[in-house]
Design a protein around this motif. Structure first.
Motif, short mmCIF file in Angstrom:
data_model
loop_
_atom_site.label_atom_id
_atom_site.label_comp_id
_atom_site.label_asym_id
_atom_site.label_seq_id
_atom_site.Cartn_x
_atom_site.Cartn_y
_atom_site.Cartn_z
N UNK A 240 0.84 -1.19 0.00
CA UNK A 240 0.00 0.00 0.00
C UNK A 240 0.88 1.25 0.00
N UNK A 241 0.62 2.14 -0.94
CA UNK A 241 1.39 3.38 -1.01
C UNK A 241 1.22 4.22 0.25
N UNK A 242 -0.01 4.19 0.80
CA UNK A 242 -0.30 5.05 1.95
C UNK A 242 0.52 4.65 3.17
N UNK A 243 0.97 3.41 3.22
CA UNK A 243 1.69 2.91 4.39
C UNK A 243 3.18 2.75 4.15
N UNK A 244 3.67 3.23 3.00
CA UNK A 244 5.04 2.95 2.61
C UNK A 244 5.85 4.23 2.46
N UNK A 245 7.03 4.27 3.08
CA UNK A 245 7.98 5.36 2.83
C UNK A 245 8.70 5.06 1.53
N UNK A 246 8.97 6.11 0.75
CA UNK A 246 9.74 5.93 -0.48
C UNK A 246 11.00 6.78 -0.38
N UNK A 247 12.10 6.20 -0.79
CA UNK A 247 13.39 6.90 -0.79
C UNK A 247 13.87 7.02 -2.23
N UNK A 248 14.42 8.18 -2.54
CA UNK A 248 14.96 8.42 -3.88
C UNK A 248 16.48 8.60 -3.78
N UNK B 127 18.52 7.69 -11.49
CA UNK B 127 17.73 7.87 -10.28
C UNK B 127 17.00 6.56 -9.94
N UNK B 128 17.03 6.20 -8.65
CA UNK B 128 16.41 4.96 -8.19
C UNK B 128 15.40 5.28 -7.09
N UNK B 129 14.26 4.60 -7.14
CA UNK B 129 13.32 4.64 -6.01
C UNK B 129 13.58 3.40 -5.15
N UNK B 130 13.33 3.52 -3.84
CA UNK B 130 13.61 2.42 -2.92
C UNK B 130 12.56 2.40 -1.82
N UNK B 131 12.11 1.21 -1.45
CA UNK B 131 11.19 1.04 -0.33
C UNK B 131 11.71 -0.08 0.57
N UNK B 132 11.27 -0.07 1.78
CA UNK B 132 11.63 -1.09 2.76
C UNK B 132 13.15 -1.19 2.97
N UNK B 133 13.87 -0.17 2.57
CA UNK B 133 15.30 -0.12 2.84
C UNK B 133 16.19 -0.84 1.86
N UNK B 134 15.71 -1.87 1.17
CA UNK B 134 16.59 -2.64 0.28
C UNK B 134 15.92 -3.10 -1.01
N UNK B 135 14.71 -2.59 -1.31
CA UNK B 135 14.03 -2.95 -2.55
C UNK B 135 14.09 -1.74 -3.47
N UNK B 136 14.80 -1.89 -4.58
CA UNK B 136 15.03 -0.79 -5.51
C UNK B 136 14.27 -0.97 -6.82
#
Length: 362
Positions: free
Chosen positions: A169-177, A234-243
């Motif tokens: 769920x996007x609403x519950x996920x931090x995204x890192x760029x 440029x890379x997007x990343x979630x959960x710290x290690x999923x790119x």
């Protein structure tokens, strides 16, 4: 025997000379991908010798169990563009080179659990990268797909990079760029917390913004007023290690040439309008000059016009026995009298002129 030893020493010295100051830098160092997903591994060539470019050398990719010593050959991309694969590896393993970034890349599509290994790039048989650890998981974890893979943006404009996420769920996920410049390590650009505002990395400003769109399950990174130093992957990343698979942003100067061309076309248009206006004014002046009877000054014409006008007013206010037709004839005769200097000179008698006929009618 001595000749063999000398030859070996010579080859060793040459190899050291060629390899000196030349390294291969791989990124990312580790990546986790969901089964059936796609991953791209980059291998940058750095050298003190500017002539060492990726288009001149074959690059080999190997698969290893976390060691440099038990490498298994996967695929080779030769300098002439030919590709050679091991029989154990299919077209799922795609290789390419980027001359602009001076880098090689290995893309693995439809990844399988058995693809979880350390992947190493190498050139000349003696220069190798440190490897990228690929971990493929069948767990129900997010899958990130970035688009477009390459985006060219004119300097000063805005770049839009998309990262679509599934299985979370996007609403519950931090995204890192993150971004990676050629030959450098990953840089943290910003983090967009779930339900919070962005946090920027050092050196990055509000030109970099992140948005989430729940309607299409995607994150968006915008870079406004782009400059050449923004050119990177440029890379997007979630959960710290999923790119994500990465988007290469290339900033160009094409806008400058368009502005120059537009300025030139505008100048030409203004010049055409100016020339047309001058020609029109000159034609109008010439037309007015041609209407003026030869030898008659402006003051003389005005006197004649005033006489005709007065005559008309007198006839209009005078006795009613002068008909409108007679007034018209008188007016016509006076005008003809005014224009007689420009008309062809024909010898006529007073009795035969139209003016005399009208006078006698009075």
């Amino acid at each position: 025997m001595f000749a063999a030893i000398i030859t070996t020493l010579t080859l060793s010295v040459c190899a050291v000379g060629v390899n000196a100051g030349t390294v291969l830098i791989q990124s990312p160092g580790a990546v986790k991908v969901h089964e059936a997903g796609m991953v791209q591994i980059q291998c940058d060539l750095q050298s003190d010798n500017m002539e060492y470019t990726v288009d001149k050398y074959d690059v080999h990719w190997y698969k290893s169990r976390n060691k440099q010593t038990d490498k298994v050959f996967v695929v080779t991309l030769r300098a002439n563009g030919e590709v050679s694969r091991s029989r154990s590896f299919s077209n799922r393993f795609h290789v390419s080179r980027n001359v602009t970034a001076n880098s090689y890349s290995l893309t693995i599509s439809n990844v399988k659990l058995t693809d979880s290994k350390l992947y190493i790039c190498g050139i000349w048989g003696s220069v190798f990268g440190k490897g990228t650890q690929l971990n493929v998981t069948s767990a129900d974890v997010p899958v990130l797909i970035q688009s477009p893979s390459i985006q060219r943006v004119t300097k000063g404009h805005t770049a839009w990079l998309w990262c679509t996420m599934s299985k979370a769920r996007l609403e519950d996920t931090d995204v890192h760029w993150y971004r990676k410049l050629p030959g450098q390590n990953m840089e943290w650009v910003l983090t967009h917390r779930a339900g919070g505002s962005p946090e920027w990395g050092q050196g990055f400003t509000g030109r970099f913004q992140s948005y989430r769109d729940t309607s299409n399950s995607s994150f968006t990174l915008t870079v406004t007023d782009v400059v050449h130093s923004d050119s990177a992957v440029y890379y997007c990343r979630v959960w710290g290690d999923i790119n994500g698979n990465g988007t290469q942003l290339i900033v160009t100067n094409e806008g400058g040439s368009w502005k120059v061309l537009a300025s030139i076309l505008t100048s030409i248009l203004i010049l055409v309008i100016l020339v047309t206006t001058i020609c029109y004014v000159k034609k109008w002046a010439c037309f007015q000059q041609r209407l003026m009877p030869e030898g008659c000054s402006t003051e003389y014409q005005e006197t004649v016009y005033a006489t005709v006008t007065a005559e008309m007013e007198k006839n209009t206010q005078g006795p009613t026995n002068v008909t409108v037709s007679e007034q018209s004839q008188m007016f016509y005769a006076d005008i003809q009298f005014l224009r007689q200097k420009t008309a062809p000179k024909i010898e006529v008698t007073e009795e035969t002129t139209e003016y005399a006929i009208i006078k006698r009618a009075q």
